[in-house]
Design a protein around this motif. Structure first.
Motif, PDB file in Angstrom:
ATOM      1  N   ASN A 215       7.082 -10.735  -2.476  1.00  0.00           N
ATOM      2  CA  ASN A 215       6.780 -10.357  -3.844  1.00  0.00           C
ATOM      3  C   ASN A 215       8.073 -10.227  -4.622  1.00  0.00           C
ATOM      4  O   ASN A 215       9.084  -9.773  -4.081  1.00  0.00           O
ATOM      5  CB  ASN A 215       6.035  -9.013  -3.806  1.00  0.00           C
ATOM      6  N   ASN A 216       8.063 -10.594  -5.900  1.00  0.00           N
ATOM      7  CA  ASN A 216       9.294 -10.498  -6.691  1.00  0.00           C
ATOM      8  C   ASN A 216       9.564  -9.075  -7.164  1.00  0.00           C
ATOM      9  O   ASN A 216      10.607  -8.812  -7.780  1.00  0.00           O
ATOM     10  CB  ASN A 216       9.288 -11.482  -7.854  1.00  0.00           C
ATOM     11  N   GLY A 217       8.666  -8.132  -6.910  1.00  0.00           N
ATOM     12  CA  GLY A 217       8.911  -6.726  -7.204  1.00  0.00           C
ATOM     13  C   GLY A 217       8.905  -6.368  -8.677  1.00  0.00           C
ATOM     14  O   GLY A 217       9.381  -5.311  -9.060  1.00  0.00           O
TER      15      GLY A 217
ATOM     16  N   GLY B 143       4.000  -7.196  -9.659  1.00  0.00           N
ATOM     17  CA  GLY B 143       4.846  -8.354  -9.389  1.00  0.00           C
ATOM     18  C   GLY B 143       4.070  -9.608  -9.076  1.00  0.00           C
ATOM     19  O   GLY B 143       2.841  -9.634  -9.074  1.00  0.00           O
TER      20      GLY B 143
ATOM     21  N   LYS C 119      13.447  -1.767   4.456  1.00  0.00           N
ATOM     22  CA  LYS C 119      12.057  -1.928   4.024  1.00  0.00           C
ATOM     23  C   LYS C 119      11.644  -0.965   2.913  1.00  0.00           C
ATOM     24  O   LYS C 119      10.611  -1.142   2.300  1.00  0.00           O
ATOM     25  CB  LYS C 119      11.107  -1.772   5.208  1.00  0.00           C
TER      26      LYS C 119
ATOM     27  N   THR D 225      13.081  -0.568   0.025  1.00  0.00           N
ATOM     28  CA  THR D 225      13.270  -1.214  -1.264  1.00  0.00           C
ATOM     29  C   THR D 225      12.528  -2.547  -1.280  1.00  0.00           C
ATOM     30  O   THR D 225      12.959  -3.502  -0.648  1.00  0.00           O
ATOM     31  CB  THR D 225      14.774  -1.459  -1.534  1.00  0.00           C
ATOM     32  N   ASN D 226      11.400  -2.630  -1.986  1.00  0.00           N
ATOM     33  CA  ASN D 226      10.603  -3.857  -2.132  1.00  0.00           C
ATOM     34  C   ASN D 226      10.336  -4.533  -0.783  1.00  0.00           C
ATOM     35  O   ASN D 226      10.464  -5.748  -0.651  1.00  0.00           O
ATOM     36  CB  ASN D 226      11.276  -4.832  -3.111  1.00  0.00           C
ATOM     37  N   ASN D 227       9.990  -3.739   0.245  1.00  0.00           N
ATOM     38  CA  ASN D 227       9.696  -4.257   1.597  1.00  0.00           C
ATOM     39  C   ASN D 227      10.876  -4.977   2.236  1.00  0.00           C
ATOM     40  O   ASN D 227      10.700  -5.795   3.123  1.00  0.00           O
ATOM     41  CB  ASN D 227       8.490  -5.194   1.588  1.00  0.00           C
TER      42      ASN D 227
ATOM     43  N   THR E 195      14.996  -9.164  -1.103  1.00  0.00           N
ATOM     44  CA  THR E 195      15.958  -9.291  -2.197  1.00  0.00           C
ATOM     45  C   THR E 195      15.793 -10.679  -2.782  1.00  0.00           C
ATOM     46  O   THR E 195      15.697 -11.666  -2.054  1.00  0.00           O
ATOM     47  CB  THR E 195      17.409  -9.125  -1.678  1.00  0.00           C
TER      48      THR E 195
END
Length: 168
Positions: free
Chosen positions: A99-101, A106, A142, A144-146, A149
């Motif tokens: 996902n782009n978060g 997202g 994990k 931060t947004n799984n 990056t």
């Protein structure tokens, strides 16, 4: 041919096990993961269950560095990255959504290529997506947004799918 493999669905990708050269894991067009041991014939020894597998074709798969030598990771255009134990393919051992978060949930990014190299770190992966975005996945981060990056968001972004990716 010296050997023929007969999967349940056409294969999109295939990798030999670096520790046991007779073992092969493949990703199918229908989203299944198949594990072959060429010493035991041409049909899969183990195949994932359709309900717990990818929902789109599996475009890349890699064997992961582990003590047992039975673990692999797969990416698919369904936007999921799944880790598997080839001894028990009933369900994945871990799943991450690519996902782009962005705010509001997202955008899910479909994985089209994968790079795994233990020299970069045993928990680090590179993923090329259908949307032309390069992702770095680090399982140790994990929170931060799984652990995903995103690269190539600005100018110079790819304008089409990334079908192959390699670390320098």
């Amino acid at each position: 041919p010296m050997q023929q493999l007969v999967p349940a669905s056409p294969l999109c990708c295939l990798r030999f096990n670096p520790k046991v050269p007779e073992q092969v894991v493949g990703g199918s067009y229908n989203g299944l993961i198949s594990f072959f041991d060429m010493r035991k014939g041409s049909t899969p020894v183990e195949t994932s269950v359709i309900e717990n597998s990818h929902h789109d074709p599996v475009y890349d798969i890699y064997w992961v560095s582990s003590k047992t030598g039975n673990q692999c990771v797969s990416v698919s255009t369904d936007g999921q990255m799944m880790w598997w134990d080839t001894r028990r393919l009933g369900e994945p051992t871990d799943v991450i959504e690519l996902n782009n978060g962005a705010p509001g949930g997202g955008q899910v990014l479909g994985g089209a290529s994968l790079e795994y190299n233990t020299e970069a770190g045993p928990t680090k992966y590179l993923v090329g997506t259908e949307q032309g975005v390069v992702l770095s996945v680090n399982l140790r981060n994990k929170k931060t947004n799984n652990g995903v990056t995103i690269y190539d968001q600005g100018a110079g972004k790819h304008h089409g799918p990334i079908y192959s990716i390699q670390r320098n």
